[in-house]
Design an enzyme around this catalytic site. Structure first.
Site, PDB file in Angstrom:
ATOM      1  N   ASP A 108       0.813  -1.216   0.000  1.00  0.00           N
ATOM      2  CA  ASP A 108       0.000   0.000   0.000  1.00  0.00           C
ATOM      3  C   ASP A 108       0.845   1.264   0.000  1.00  0.00           C
ATOM      4  O   ASP A 108       2.063   1.212   0.189  1.00  0.00           O
ATOM      5  CB  ASP A 108      -0.966  -0.007   1.194  1.00  0.00           C
ATOM      6  N   ASN A 154      -7.376  -2.390  14.461  1.00  0.00           N
ATOM      7  CA  ASN A 154      -8.763  -2.722  14.099  1.00  0.00           C
ATOM      8  C   ASN A 154      -8.828  -3.949  13.184  1.00  0.00           C
ATOM      9  O   ASN A 154      -9.859  -4.222  12.578  1.00  0.00           O
ATOM     10  CB  ASN A 154      -9.447  -1.527  13.418  1.00  0.00           C
ATOM     11  N   HIS A 176      -7.059  -4.450  10.426  1.00  0.00           N
ATOM     12  CA  HIS A 176      -6.816  -4.263   8.988  1.00  0.00           C
ATOM     13  C   HIS A 176      -5.533  -4.965   8.539  1.00  0.00           C
ATOM     14  O   HIS A 176      -4.589  -5.119   9.314  1.00  0.00           O
ATOM     15  CB  HIS A 176      -6.841  -2.781   8.576  1.00  0.00           C
ATOM     16  N   GLU A 180      -9.711  -1.779   5.620  1.00  0.00           N
ATOM     17  CA  GLU A 180     -10.326  -1.435   6.892  1.00  0.00           C
ATOM     18  C   GLU A 180     -11.550  -2.333   7.136  1.00  0.00           C
ATOM     19  O   GLU A 180     -12.039  -2.997   6.211  1.00  0.00           O
ATOM     20  CB  GLU A 180     -10.734   0.045   6.858  1.00  0.00           C
TER      21      GLU A 180
END
Ligand code: F6R
Length: 240
Positions: free
Chosen positions: A67, A132, A134, A139
């Site tokens: 990413d 979280n 990810h 997400e």
């Protein structure tokens, strides 16, 4: 999913390095999927040290990163390209033309990165995990079959990454380009590293929770070859 619990970050980084070194030694033209963030830094340090001391070569290796932030130039000091150059590429002999970090903000650029990946077969995909759950910048709520796409980063992720932007969340980009979970799942092997208590819930949900889009990493339960290397703190909420 194989889970290896280590005493500390140094041991975790060494264990991850052993897996990486075995691959690049047995397959000198391997394709590596790479990650940024703090989790893989110790692994990258071991790779550089081993390259310098033992001559392990990366001259025929190809790399694809997960990413990149949208809106930062490649040479921005916080871009993931700069991160990879400083933390790995400049310390080993991988030709820079063999390294790929996604870049862009459009559907066309996402399709181009995905089609480059379709032409190769990623031998190992290295991952960290967000608090979280990810992976990459997928997400919570991301469908498990999504290819490379543009994401809006959650408040939680931007807060977690503000440490790299003078602790100012307003300086953290709002969007990123990321391999999708569908892209990640195509890798032959997945190696996920995580340390620290702040990752314990995510590790629990990934390993022991029901696979659900609420925890992107739980998709990995459906992958045939996943090694998870964690320290005791990150493993602290696992029941087994
Ligand atoms: C990085 C990436 C992210 C990180 C995750 C954990 O390329 O895709 O998913 O792996 O945010 O970051 P750290 O390791 O900094 O805790």
């Amino acid at each position: 999913m194989e889970v290896i619990v280590c005493d500390n970050y140094e041991e975790l980084s060494l264990k991850a390095f052993e897996i990486m070194k075995k691959l690049v030694t047995e397959k000198p033209d391997a394709v590596l999927g790479l990650a940024t963030g703090s989790s893989p830094v110790g692994l990258y340090e071991n790779m550089i040290k081993d390259h310098k001391e033992n001559g392990t070569t990366y001259k025929d290796i190809t790399t694809y990163n997960l990413d990149e932030y949208v809106g930062l130039d490649r040479d921005d000091e916080q871009s993931y390209y700069t991160f990879m150059y400083e933390n790995l590429f400049s310390g080993i002999d991988v030709p820079l033309e063999n390294t790929h970090v996604p870049y862009g903000s459009t559907e066309k650029e996402c399709l181009e990165y995905e089609s480059q990946l379709e032409k190769v077969s990623v031998d190992i995909q290295l991952l960290g995990i967000g608090q979280n759950g990810h992976i990459g910048f997928n997400e919570p709520g991301t469908p498990f079959d999504e290819p490379t796409h543009i994401v809006t980063l959650t408040e939680n992720t931007r807060e977690a990454n503000a440490r790299f932007f003078e602790d100012d969340i307003n300086k953290v980009p709002t969007h990123a380009i990321t391999m999708g979970i569908g892209t990640i799942m195509k890798a032959k092997k997945v190696l996920l590293v995580a340390n620290g208590e702040n990752k314990a819930d995510a590790i629990h949900d990934m390993v022991e929770g029901e696979p659900s889009v609420d925890c992107a990493a739980s998709a990995l339960q459906n992958h045939p070859d996943v090694v998870v290397i964690v320290d005791k703190a990150a493993a602290s909420k696992l029941s087994n």
